[in-house]
Design an enzyme around this catalytic site. Structure first.
Site, PDB file in Angstrom:
ATOM      1  N   HIS B  81      40.544  42.743  58.060  1.00 45.93           N
ATOM      2  CA  HIS B  81      40.263  41.336  57.774  1.00 45.93           C
ATOM      3  C   HIS B  81      40.040  41.163  56.271  1.00 45.93           C
ATOM      4  O   HIS B  81      40.650  40.303  55.637  1.00 45.93           O
ATOM      5  CB  HIS B  81      39.050  40.849  58.557  1.00 45.93           C
ATOM      6  CG  HIS B  81      38.566  39.494  58.126  1.00 45.93           C
ATOM      7  ND1 HIS B  81      39.315  38.359  58.314  1.00 45.93           N
ATOM      8  CD2 HIS B  81      37.439  39.105  57.482  1.00 45.93           C
ATOM      9  CE1 HIS B  81      38.655  37.325  57.810  1.00 45.93           C
ATOM     10  NE2 HIS B  81      37.514  37.748  57.289  1.00 45.93           N
ATOM     11  N   ASP B 110      62.899  28.571  34.405  1.00 47.70           N
ATOM     12  CA  ASP B 110      62.539  29.654  35.322  1.00 47.70           C
ATOM     13  C   ASP B 110      61.433  30.451  34.647  1.00 47.70           C
ATOM     14  O   ASP B 110      60.931  30.045  33.601  1.00 47.70           O
ATOM     15  CB  ASP B 110      63.747  30.550  35.650  1.00 47.70           C
ATOM     16  CG  ASP B 110      63.622  31.202  37.026  1.00 47.70           C
ATOM     17  OD1 ASP B 110      62.511  31.640  37.381  1.00 47.70           O
ATOM     18  OD2 ASP B 110      64.630  31.267  37.756  1.00 47.70           O
ATOM     19  N   TRP B 145      37.080  47.205  53.213  1.00 48.15           N
ATOM     20  CA  TRP B 145      38.095  46.816  52.222  1.00 48.15           C
ATOM     21  C   TRP B 145      37.800  47.455  50.868  1.00 48.15           C
ATOM     22  O   TRP B 145      38.653  47.546  50.009  1.00 48.15           O
ATOM     23  CB  TRP B 145      38.183  45.294  52.084  1.00 48.15           C
ATOM     24  CG  TRP B 145      37.200  44.700  51.118  1.00 48.15           C
ATOM     25  CD1 TRP B 145      35.903  44.405  51.349  1.00 48.15           C
ATOM     26  CD2 TRP B 145      37.443  44.344  49.748  1.00 48.15           C
ATOM     27  NE1 TRP B 145      35.321  43.894  50.218  1.00 48.15           N
ATOM     28  CE2 TRP B 145      36.242  43.842  49.219  1.00 48.15           C
ATOM     29  CE3 TRP B 145      38.566  44.386  48.916  1.00 48.15           C
ATOM     30  CZ2 TRP B 145      36.125  43.404  47.904  1.00 48.15           C
ATOM     31  CZ3 TRP B 145      38.445  43.950  47.600  1.00 48.15           C
ATOM     32  CH2 TRP B 145      37.238  43.470  47.104  1.00 48.15           C
ATOM     33  N   SER B 175      53.016  45.230  42.677  1.00 46.84           N
ATOM     34  CA  SER B 175      53.487  43.846  42.773  1.00 46.84           C
ATOM     35  C   SER B 175      52.683  42.920  41.857  1.00 46.84           C
ATOM     36  O   SER B 175      53.252  42.131  41.093  1.00 46.84           O
ATOM     37  CB  SER B 175      53.377  43.392  44.226  1.00 46.84           C
ATOM     38  OG  SER B 175      53.418  42.002  44.316  1.00 46.84           O
ATOM     39  N   SER B 176      51.357  43.048  41.914  1.00 56.43           N
ATOM     40  CA  SER B 176      50.521  42.141  41.118  1.00 56.43           C
ATOM     41  C   SER B 176      50.726  42.367  39.631  1.00 56.43           C
ATOM     42  O   SER B 176      50.779  41.416  38.851  1.00 56.43           O
ATOM     43  CB  SER B 176      49.049  42.353  41.454  1.00 56.43           C
ATOM     44  OG  SER B 176      48.840  42.197  42.824  1.00 56.43           O
ATOM     45  N   HIS B 259      35.047  43.208  40.722  1.00 55.11           N
ATOM     46  CA  HIS B 259      34.449  41.926  40.351  1.00 55.11           C
ATOM     47  C   HIS B 259      35.427  40.993  39.644  1.00 55.11           C
ATOM     48  O   HIS B 259      35.518  39.829  40.009  1.00 55.11           O
ATOM     49  CB  HIS B 259      33.121  42.046  39.606  1.00 55.11           C
ATOM     50  CG  HIS B 259      32.391  40.756  39.758  1.00 55.11           C
ATOM     51  ND1 HIS B 259      31.610  40.479  40.848  1.00 55.11           N
ATOM     52  CD2 HIS B 259      32.441  39.630  39.036  1.00 55.11           C
ATOM     53  CE1 HIS B 259      31.208  39.228  40.785  1.00 55.11           C
ATOM     54  NE2 HIS B 259      31.685  38.690  39.694  1.00 55.11           N
ATOM     55  N   GLU B 261      38.369  40.910  40.270  1.00 51.85           N
ATOM     56  CA  GLU B 261      39.202  40.483  41.403  1.00 51.85           C
ATOM     57  C   GLU B 261      38.662  39.197  42.032  1.00 51.85           C
ATOM     58  O   GLU B 261      39.422  38.336  42.453  1.00 51.85           O
ATOM     59  CB  GLU B 261      39.270  41.620  42.430  1.00 51.85           C
ATOM     60  CG  GLU B 261      39.937  41.263  43.753  1.00 51.85           C
ATOM     61  CD  GLU B 261      41.431  41.046  43.651  1.00 51.85           C
ATOM     62  OE1 GLU B 261      42.012  41.425  42.615  1.00 51.85           O
ATOM     63  OE2 GLU B 261      42.011  40.496  44.600  1.00 51.85           O
ATOM     64  N   TYR B 263      37.301  36.781  40.534  1.00 52.04           N
ATOM     65  CA  TYR B 263      37.780  35.653  39.719  1.00 52.04           C
ATOM     66  C   TYR B 263      39.283  35.505  39.802  1.00 52.04           C
ATOM     67  O   TYR B 263      39.807  34.397  39.673  1.00 52.04           O
ATOM     68  CB  TYR B 263      37.271  35.814  38.277  1.00 52.04           C
ATOM     69  CG  TYR B 263      35.763  35.817  38.256  1.00 52.04           C
ATOM     70  CD1 TYR B 263      35.076  34.648  38.565  1.00 52.04           C
ATOM     71  CD2 TYR B 263      35.039  36.969  38.058  1.00 52.04           C
ATOM     72  CE1 TYR B 263      33.700  34.640  38.644  1.00 52.04           C
ATOM     73  CE2 TYR B 263      33.656  36.964  38.129  1.00 52.04           C
ATOM     74  CZ  TYR B 263      32.992  35.796  38.423  1.00 52.04           C
ATOM     75  OH  TYR B 263      31.635  35.789  38.518  1.00 52.04           O
ATOM     76  N   SER B 274      41.505  21.253  39.532  1.00 53.69           N
ATOM     77  CA  SER B 274      41.487  20.580  38.229  1.00 53.69           C
ATOM     78  C   SER B 274      42.738  19.730  38.016  1.00 53.69           C
ATOM     79  O   SER B 274      42.788  18.917  37.098  1.00 53.69           O
ATOM     80  CB  SER B 274      41.376  21.606  37.094  1.00 53.69           C
ATOM     81  OG  SER B 274      40.190  22.349  37.219  1.00 53.69           O
ATOM     82  N   HIS B 308      26.400  44.736  39.583  1.00 54.81           N
ATOM     83  CA  HIS B 308      25.501  43.985  40.476  1.00 54.81           C
ATOM     84  C   HIS B 308      25.885  44.199  41.940  1.00 54.81           C
ATOM     85  O   HIS B 308      25.138  43.829  42.832  1.00 54.81           O
ATOM     86  CB  HIS B 308      25.423  42.491  40.114  1.00 54.81           C
ATOM     87  CG  HIS B 308      26.668  41.710  40.332  1.00 54.81           C
ATOM     88  ND1 HIS B 308      27.045  40.670  39.527  1.00 54.81           N
ATOM     89  CD2 HIS B 308      27.642  41.799  41.257  1.00 54.81           C
ATOM     90  CE1 HIS B 308      28.174  40.159  39.960  1.00 54.81           C
ATOM     91  NE2 HIS B 308      28.554  40.820  41.007  1.00 54.81           N
ATOM     92  N   HIS B 309      27.057  44.804  42.171  1.00 53.89           N
ATOM     93  CA  HIS B 309      27.403  45.195  43.542  1.00 53.89           C
ATOM     94  C   HIS B 309      26.692  46.492  43.932  1.00 53.89           C
ATOM     95  O   HIS B 309      26.818  46.940  45.059  1.00 53.89           O
ATOM     96  CB  HIS B 309      28.913  45.403  43.662  1.00 53.89           C
ATOM     97  CG  HIS B 309      29.703  44.144  43.446  1.00 53.89           C
ATOM     98  ND1 HIS B 309      30.074  43.315  44.475  1.00 53.89           N
ATOM     99  CD2 HIS B 309      30.165  43.568  42.317  1.00 53.89           C
ATOM    100  CE1 HIS B 309      30.745  42.278  43.984  1.00 53.89           C
ATOM    101  NE2 HIS B 309      30.815  42.411  42.676  1.00 53.89           N
ATOM    102  N   THR B 334      30.582  28.866  35.109  1.00 50.01           N
ATOM    103  CA  THR B 334      30.976  28.394  36.436  1.00 50.01           C
ATOM    104  C   THR B 334      30.300  27.062  36.723  1.00 50.01           C
ATOM    105  O   THR B 334      30.940  26.123  37.214  1.00 50.01           O
ATOM    106  CB  THR B 334      30.587  29.447  37.498  1.00 50.01           C
ATOM    107  OG1 THR B 334      30.878  30.739  36.977  1.00 50.01           O
ATOM    108  CG2 THR B 334      31.349  29.242  38.769  1.00 50.01           C
ATOM    109  N   LYS B 337      31.946  24.178  34.992  1.00 57.54           N
ATOM    110  CA  LYS B 337      33.129  23.653  35.674  1.00 57.54           C
ATOM    111  C   LYS B 337      32.733  22.652  36.753  1.00 57.54           C
ATOM    112  O   LYS B 337      33.332  21.579  36.875  1.00 57.54           O
ATOM    113  CB  LYS B 337      33.921  24.800  36.303  1.00 57.54           C
ATOM    114  CG  LYS B 337      34.740  25.579  35.288  1.00 57.54           C
ATOM    115  CD  LYS B 337      35.735  26.473  35.981  1.00 57.54           C
ATOM    116  CE  LYS B 337      36.666  27.115  34.991  1.00 57.54           C
ATOM    117  NZ  LYS B 337      37.529  26.150  34.306  1.00 57.54           N
ATOM    118  N   ARG B 456      25.448  44.030  57.769  1.00 55.21           N
ATOM    119  CA  ARG B 456      26.901  43.810  57.809  1.00 55.21           C
ATOM    120  C   ARG B 456      27.564  44.930  58.599  1.00 55.21           C
ATOM    121  O   ARG B 456      27.010  46.005  58.715  1.00 55.21           O
ATOM    122  CB  ARG B 456      27.496  43.911  56.404  1.00 55.21           C
ATOM    123  CG  ARG B 456      27.131  42.875  55.471  1.00 55.21           C
ATOM    124  CD  ARG B 456      27.581  43.290  54.079  1.00 55.21           C
ATOM    125  NE  ARG B 456      29.036  43.151  53.915  1.00 55.21           N
ATOM    126  CZ  ARG B 456      29.652  43.304  52.739  1.00 55.21           C
ATOM    127  NH1 ARG B 456      28.980  43.614  51.666  1.00 55.21           N
ATOM    128  NH2 ARG B 456      30.944  43.143  52.651  1.00 55.21           N
TER     129      ARG B 456
END
Lengths: 222, 639
Positions: B81, B110, B145, B175-176, B259, B261, B263, B274, B308-309, B334, B337, B456
């Site tokens: 998931h 293009d 994950w 790919s990314s 982290h 990731e 964002y 926006s 912080h993780h 943040t 925004k 969890r």
């Protein structure tokens, strides 16, 4: 990832399209690719440094070690030999510069002789790269004979991985150089092809610069 | 039209079917719009897959001591998931918008490397299958994950499950990265004359920041995955504690990637809202400069908060304090925004189509996730919350309430541009409200179950701990989300055929993509537009809105070099040939290179099975096929 960069690098509009910055697309892509490569090698080098001196068993890079069974191991790094291979790799960057200059200035006054011999300089760069790889193959083989494999200890694991990744990058560069040499032999590179050599040179110099960091941090600093 | 309150549904001509069709044309396309559609459909399919995985998880947790699925399957479900939603849904949905919109927003025909773009998609599509199909054989990744080593290493995570995860993520990373090199080049180098960086549409801006995050964050996980791969396949010691390996090495490397990731997942959605908010407030974006710089600030600080993780691993007071402070700091851009979006709406002439509802929904829901985020930026508080459902609640408010809501806003907003037809607003409204209620029913109670100590990732729980009611509500909410999703799917597919014809510009948009027909012709712009402000289409249609903004003409040299003409509405639909515009050739080679990569990686799995000759054949054959196809690609002309 090197293949990805090569793919991006070779692909683009052949005609002189308008670009916002006036720079070639492929050149910008190569710079971004180098940015990501910095993070890749940064991670590999950091891991090597974090694990420096934390191996539970030898052989060690800079210290002698006697195994519990009484077998004696010398410090494993052979700095004179690797200094020689480092010199060869650094010289290849010089040859690369001369190859690019030869293609850029083909036909101009002063570039009739050796300075304009792009085939020679491309071949010299590729040969220097291949020599470096030969040194690395020799180094890896002799280390394995001396009892250090990628599974032996943390040093073996992080050393072979870091230098192996660098060697793979050199190998991709040699392949790229040989492809360029093949094109030069087949139809002759012209000043309009200089951008292709330029982008390859960016990659090649980057791979060299990374080696300077690796040589200093792994071999020279105890 | 721009000042009328009704949404225009009249248009000059019905949308025309795509010139090309058939499987082969999709396999060989290099058109950024068709590749964008491929990303969109593939990612929506995986959204269904990831959603069904979540549904099974929640069904298992509906009541105490259920055994709807086995404990082993449960591990695979929660791992897949997370992996699916992050790598196969949200990132590719963002990529669909990068592909479709960036060239249109910057006035380009293009992307910089059309074939590399096709390659990125095919690596994603095939890599997605590589990591998803094993679940049908009970072999799906089962270590979370985040794949914490040494638990994901050979000692504790034997079997093939995590092999698929390690190799699958390596493939998806290719790919990314390839896509990021492509989009950075496109944005830097293919903007229409006059489109300076500070005149780019905000979606393009946020995409630009995201590409840099990808370029700098993905190599770190690539290295970490190589270590894990070597440990698993070649017996190295990177994460082997008995050899002196550090069990925290993986966590550091993973979160240095992980982290940013976050964002990477949420900034594209911020970009989309926006675009939606100013359009439907009929007012320029409030504080454009600050919005752009806060995006950059988020990207920059995003690399300085990873630990912080890891507060619970015991890094010591100095490291904990530093990362607590940087984490609190990142709340500032943040928050900026959020306030700017609200200020954009303030005093505007608002209208509320579905896209606007989702955009406002994002502001509200993301704020909840942001506030709980600031709560666990404080280590003492975090120690109580780590590994509880409170964290699950937090990141779902951020990623569902942020990324997914923003992407839905984008889909409703850009559907008419992509298909030429509008989505049904009544069904859209049902979708929004069911989604909104379902989201809150599912995730809000998790704050409570988490605070009451529910960990969890647990397979099941005993009754009488005060968790029963909250879990039941969460499960009911999930089913509501399924209903909302089905309404969306019906609306999406039926509107493609039967929706009201949209015309060039159904919403009164401000940016260049609204100046061309819907769906856009293959060359996008018959003539490259000359841009003089941030809101070129409002200059044309509602000049009063942009009168106070700076207007600067590009240099005559640039205009001449690009053959640019002043911004105008393009209504004619002529072929590229008639207009003399060179279109890149279709080619199968990027697909072949991607296939070679997959075969190569599959060889490692075969190696683990113990079939050495077959494994070597796959690895060497795959590499040879990849290199051969790559040379064939590079030696063929683009257009």
């Amino acid at each position: 990832m090197a293949t990805v960069a090569a793919a991006g690098a070779h692909e683009a509009h052949e005609h002189a399209h308008y670009t916002t910055t006036g720079l070639n697309h492929r050149k910008i892509a190569m710079w971004t690719f180098i940015g990501s490569e910095c993070m890749l090698f940064g991670s590999l080098i950091s891991t090597y440094l974090v694990y420096k001196g934390r191996s539970v068993v030898g052989p060690f890079p800079h210290e002698a070690w006697t195994s519990p069974t009484g077998q004696a191991f010398k410090p494993i790094l052979n700095i004179p030999v690797t200094s020689a291979s480092t010199f060869v790799l650094l010289m290849s960057s010089l040859f690369m510069v001369l190859a690019l200059a030869a293609v850029e200035n083909k036909g101009k006054p002063g570039y009739e002789g050796l300075l304009g011999a792009s085939k020679f300089w491309l071949a010299a760069t590729a040969a220097a790269g291949a020599t470096f790889l030969g040194f690395q193959a020799f180094e890896f083989t002799s280390f394995v004979h001396e009892g250090l494999t990628i599974r032996t200890n943390l040093f073996g694991t992080s050393f072979y991985t870091l230098t192996g990744f660098h060697g793979t990058h050199v190998a991709v560069g040699v392949l790229w150089l040989m492809t360029m040499l093949f094109i030069d032999l087949k139809r002759g590179l012209e000043p309009r092809d200089a951008i292709n050599v330029d982008i390859m040179a960016l990659y090649w110099h980057f791979v060299d610069v990374v080696w300077i960091a690796i040589f200093t941090l792994v071999y020279l600093i105890k | 039209m721009a000042t009328s309150s009704a949404i225009s549904t009249t248009a000059s001509a019905a949308p025309q079917p795509s010139v090309q069709s058939g499987l082969w044309s999709w396999l060989t396309t290099v058109d950024h719009k068709r590749i964008g559609l491929l990303y969109l459909y593939t990612a929506l399919f995986y959204l269904l897959v990831g959603g069904l995985e979540a549904l099974l998880i929640r069904t298992q947790l509906a009541r105490p001591n259920l055994s709807v699925v086995s404990a082993e399957m449960y591990n695979q479900l929660f791992t897949m998931h997370g992996t699916t939603m992050v790598f196969l849904v949200v990132m590719p949905l963002s990529a669909a918008f990068f592909n479709y919109l960036i060239p249109l927003q910057i006035g380009a025909r293009d992307v910089a490397f059309p074939r590399l773009n096709a390659f990125s998609y095919w690596v994603y599509a095939l890599g997605g299958l590589f990591i998803t199909l094993p679940i049908f054989f009970g072999l799906a990744p089962n270590g979370g994950w985040f794949g914490y080593a040494p638990l994901s290493g050979p000692t504790y995570g034997g079997g093939y499950n995590m092999d698929f995860w390690v190799l699958g993520l390596q493939i998806l990373g290719i790919s990314s990265l390839a896509a990021a090199f492509n989009f950075i080049t496109t944005i830097i180098n293919m903007r229409a004359p006059g489109m300076t960086l500070m005149r780019m549409p905000m979606f393009t801006w946020m995409s630009f920041v995201v590409q840099f995050l990808i370029v700098l964050a993905f190599p770190v996980i690539t290295a970490a995955l190589f270590f894990l791969q070597f440990d698993r396949f070649f017996g190295t010691n990177f994460y082997q504690v008995q050899a002196g390996g550090d069990p925290l090495l993986w966590q550091h490397l993973f979160w240095v990637f992980g982290h940013p990731e976050v964002y990477i997942l949420v900034l594209p959605a911020f970009g989309l809202v926006s675009e939606v908010l100013p359009t439907h407030s009929r007012k320029p974006l409030f504080g454009y400069n600050v919005m752009a710089f806060s995006g950059m600030m988020i990207g920059f600080l995003g690399f300085g908060v990873w630990a912080h993780h890891m507060f619970a691993v015991g890094m010591g007071p100095v490291a904990d304090s530093i990362f607590a402070v940087t984490t609190m700091l990142i709340g500032i851009p943040t928050g900026v925004k959020i306030f700017n979006w609200i200020a954009t709406m303030y005093g505007g002439s608002l209208r509320f189509p579905t896209s606007m509802k989702f955009a406002i929904g994002l502001i509200a829901m993301f704020t909840i996730g942001g506030i709980s985020g600031v709560m666990h930026s404080s280590p003492p508080s975090d120690l109580q919350q780590t590994d509880t459902y409170f964290i699950v609640a937090h990141f779902h408010y951020v990623l569902y309430g942020g990324a997914i809501m923003g992407i839905f806003a984008g889909i409703y907003h850009y559907f008419p541009k992509i298909t030429g037809r509008l989505m049904n607003e009544r069904l859209g409204s049902w979708h929004f409200w069911l989604n909104f209620i379902g989201l809150n029913l599912t995730f809000f109670p998790m704050h409570f179950s988490g605070m009451l100590g529910m960990p969890r990732r647990i397979y099941t729980y005993d009754a009488g701990q005060g968790w029963d009611l909250f879990n039941m509500i969460s499960t009911v909410g999930t089913y509501l989300l399924l209903v909302a999703g089905l309404i969306f799917a019906y609306n999406f597919f039926s509107s493609r055929k039967r929706g009201a014809v949209a015309g060039n510009d159904p919403w009164g948009g401000a940016t260049l993509e609204w100046s061309i027909p819907s769906p856009p012709p293959e060359y996008n712009f018959a003539q490259i537009p000359e841009v003089t402000s941030r809101y070129p289409m409002w200059d044309l249609k509602a000049p009063d809105r942009t009168a106070s903004l700076e207007h600067v003409h590009p240099s005559a040299d640039d205009i001449a070099a690009a053959h640019a003409v002043p911004v105008h509405e393009e209504t004619e639909r002529r072929s590229a040939k008639e207009l003399g515009i060179a279109i890149p050739f279709s080619t199968i080679r990027p697909f072949m290179v991607a296939l070679g990569i997959i075969i190569m990686f599959s060889g490692l799995i075969v190696l683990h099975v113990g079939e050495f000759p077959l494994a070597m054949a796959a690895m060497l054959g795959g590499s040879a096929f990849m290199v051969g196809s790559l040379y064939a690609w590079l030696t063929s002309p683009l257009e």
